[in-house]
Design an enzyme around this catalytic site. Structure first.
Site, PDB file in Angstrom:
ATOM      1  N   ASP A 151     -31.812  54.250  72.428  1.00 27.47           N
ATOM      2  CA  ASP A 151     -30.865  53.932  73.507  1.00 27.47           C
ATOM      3  C   ASP A 151     -29.435  54.222  73.061  1.00 27.47           C
ATOM      4  OD1 ASP A 151     -30.285  53.162  76.090  1.00 27.47           O
ATOM      5  OD2 ASP A 151     -30.116  51.036  75.605  1.00 27.47           O
ATOM      6  N   GLY A 211     -24.798  43.000  79.809  1.00 26.16           N
ATOM      7  CA  GLY A 211     -25.615  44.196  79.664  1.00 26.16           C
ATOM      8  C   GLY A 211     -27.048  43.924  80.048  1.00 26.16           C
TER       9      GLY A 211
END
Length: 494
Positions: free
Chosen positions: A206, A85
Site C-alpha cells: 500500500d 484513514g
C-alpha cells in the site's frame, strides 16, 4: 483510501487442517510474524496479550492502558484530531515524563481502530508485529499499543509535517522545492528497500503519498503496515492474495490476477514519483476523463524531453534541474512498465535517485519563493467577493443616477432646441414660400401678357400647316413670283 478490488476464492485459500476429534474445521496459516491467523483473527482471544508479549520479547514497545491514552489525548479531544484513514481516527497527544518511568516526554499520534472501518483486527496485529520488530530511519516509529477488551490503539511518534499527500495537494500549503522532493523520493525508496531486502522479505502493498509521513526536517518515513505481506519464499515467484490497495497506485497485474511481488511495490513507487514531478494526484475526478488518471495521461510524455515541461509541476516555477527532471521522468517510466519483469528492482531505484539527488549543476540560481495569501483561501475569496460586489453596487447606483440626470438634461435641452429650430424653420419656410409665390405670380402674369402683343400674321407664318404652305405656293406661282420650291428645282420663271 483503501479499496478491496476483488476477493476471489481461488486467490486466497489457506491450508485447512482437521482436529483429531473431527468436531470442526479451522483455517490456519503462518504469518510472517510468527502468530497464526487463527490467533490474529480472534479479537476476543484471552491469550492475545500474552501472545503479543512473547512475540515482541526484546522489543522496546510499551503496552498502554485505555486510561493512560485518555490522559495523553485529553479524552480524545476534537481539538487534537489530526485526521482519519482506513484504520480509523488519529489524535495528537503528549506523553509526560511522569507518565511512566523510562518513557521520555514527547508528542505522539494515537490511532484508534474503527471496528466498522476498512481495516480491522488483523491489520492491527500486522502493524504491531511488523513495526515492533523492524527499525529503520525511514520507517515511522511505533512507541506502543493498547489491546484492552475491544479497544485497539497504536501510539506513534508525532510527524509535524503530516503526510506527503497533504504537503503536495493541500491548497494552502507551500510548494515543496525540487531538492526536497528528490530527498523525499530517495528516503521513501530507502524504506522500501529495507523491507524488500530484509531477512524475510516484506511486500508493503500500500505504497502511496498518504502513507509517507514527514518530520520537521521533511525526512520521509513509511507508515501504515496493516496490509503488508510476506514476500515469496523459496522458488515461489509471487504471493497470491486477495486484491487490496488504493485506486491509482496498485499495479495492473496485481489487480487482474492477485499475484503480489516486490515489483508491485516498485510500480506504486513510480506513481508517487510521478506525483512529485507533476504535483497532481494519482486519480483526480475533477479533471477531464483524459487527464483523470495520472499514469495514463503522463506516461506518453515521460520519455520525450520536448514534452516533459508540459507535465512538470507549475508551482516549481522552473526552479529545478532539467537534467535531473529528465532522469527522474525516465526512472518513473521504467517503474510504470506493464510487465513486472521489465521494471527495475528497488535497489536500482535507490541508486538512480542518489545520482539525481546529487546532481545540481543546472538548477537555476536563485531562492525558491512562492507567494501565498496570508488569509485562508476561503476567507480571501469571500472578502474579495464582498469588496467586488460593494463597488459594483455603488458604481451601478451612481451610474444610474448620473445617467438619469444626464438623460433629463439632454431631453430638456433637446426639446428646447428642437422647438426653437422648429419655429425658426417654420417662419423661414413661410417667408420663403410667400416670397417665391409672389415672384412666380408676377413672372407668370408678365409672360402671359407678353405673347398677346405678337401679330397674327407672324403667328400664322410661324405656325402654318403643310396644306396652307402648298396653297400659298400656288398663289405665288400664279402671281409670277419666284417660288422657293421652284428655286430648289433649279429654274426661274420670267
Amino acid at each position: 483510501m483503501v479499496l478491496c478490488f476483488q476477493d476471489p476464492d481461488n486467490i486466497y485459500s489457506p491450508k485447512k487442517t482437521k482436529k483429531d476429534d473431527g468436531e470442526r474445521v479451522i483455517t490456519k496459516q503462518k504469518s510472517f510474524l510468527g502468530l497464526s491467523i487463527l490467533d490474529i483473527s480472534n479479537p476476543s482471544s484471552t491469550t492475545l496479550s500474552e501472545d503479543l508479549s512473547i512475540s515482541l520479547a526484546g522489543s522496546d514497545l510499551h503496552v498502554f492502558t485505555q486510561a493512560e491514552l485518555r490522559v495523553i489525548t485529553q479524552s480524545f479531544s476534537s481539538s487534537n484530531f489530526l485526521g482519519e484513514g482506513g484504520f480509523g481516527p488519529v489524535h495528537k497527544g503528549f506523553i509526560d515524563d511522569k507518565l511512566r518511568p523510562g518513557l521520555k516526554a514527547q508528542p505522539v499520534a494515537v490511532k484508534l481502530l474503527d471496528l466498522d472501518g476498512l481495516q480491522g483486527h488483523r491489520e492491527f496485529m500486522t502493524e504491531v508485529m511488523c513495526l515492533g520488530k523492524l527499525k529503520h530511519p525511514n520507517l515511522v516509529k511505533l512507541i506502543g499499543y493498547c489491546c484492552e477488551e475491544a479497544h485497539r490503539l497504536l501510539v506513534y511518534e508525532f510527524m509535524p509535517r503530516g503526510s506527503l499527500e497533504s504537503q503536495l495537494f493541500r491548497r494552502c500549503s507551500l510548494p515543496l522545492p525540487w531538492t526536497t522532493r528528490l530527498n523525499i523520493a530517495y528516503e521513501a525508496a530507502k524504506g522500501l528497500q529495507f523491507l524488500h531486502e530484509a531477512e524475510k522479505p516484506i511486500i508493503y502493498r500500500d505504497f502511496k503519498a498518504s502513507n509517507i509521513l514527514l518530520d520537521s526536517d521533511y525526512t520521509a518515513k513509511l507508515s501504515d503496515f496493516g496490509l503488508a505481506k510476506d514476500g515469496p519464499q523459496g522458488d515461489d515467484t509471487h504471493v497470491s492474495t486477495r486484491v487490496m490497495g488504493t485506486q491509482g497506485y496498485a499495479a495492473p497485474e496485481y489487480i487482474m490476477t492477485g499475484h503480489l511481488t516486490a515489483k508491485s511495490d516498485v510500480y506504486s513507487f513510480g506513481v508517487v514519483l510521478l506525483e512529485l514531478l507533476t504535483g497532481r494526484k494519482s486519480v483526480d475526478i475533477a479533471r477531464s476523463s483524459r487527464k483523470e488518471t495520472l499514469v495514463e495521461w503522463a506516461r506518453p510524455m515521460l520519455n520525450d524531453a520536448r514534452k516533459l515541461g508540459r507535465i512538470m509541476d507549475p508551482r516549481l516555477e522552473d526552479q529545478y534541474s532539467e537534467t535531473g527532471a529528465r532522469k527522474a521522468a525516465t526512472l518513473a517510466y521504467q517503474c510504470l512498465r506493464y510487465r513486472p519483469k521489465t521494471r527495475p528492482d528497488i535497489s536500482t531505484v535507490v541508486s538512480v535517485l542518489q545520482d539525481i539527488k546529487d546532481y545540481k549543476d543546472d538548477i537555476p540560481i536563485g531562492i525558491f519563493t512562492y507567494t501565498v495569501p496570508t488569509k485562508p483561501r476561503r476567507e480571501v475569496k469571500e472578502t474579495s467577493l464582498q469588496n467586488f460586489d460593494k463597488p459594483r453596487r455603488e458604481t451601478k447606483v451612481t451610474s444610474l443616477q448620473n445617467f438619469d440626470k444626464t438623460r433629463r438634461e439632454v431631453k430638456d435641452t433637446s426639446l428646447q432646441n428642437f422647438d426653437k429650430t422648429r419655429r425658426e424653420v417654420k417662419e423661414t419656410s413661410l417667408q420663403n414660400f410667400d416670397k417665391t409665390r409672389r415672384e412666380v405670380k408676377e413672372t407668370s402674369l408678365q409672360n402671359f401678357d407678353k405673347p398677346r402683343n405678337v401679330s397674327t400674321t407672324d403667328n400664322h407664318q410661324k405656325f402654318r400647316s403643310p396644306a396652307h404652305t402648298a396653297r400659298n405656293h400656288r398663289i405665288t406661282l400664279r402671281n409670277g413670283y419666284n417660288s422657293p420650291m421652284r428655286n430648289e428645282a433649279g429654274g426661274e420663271r420670267y
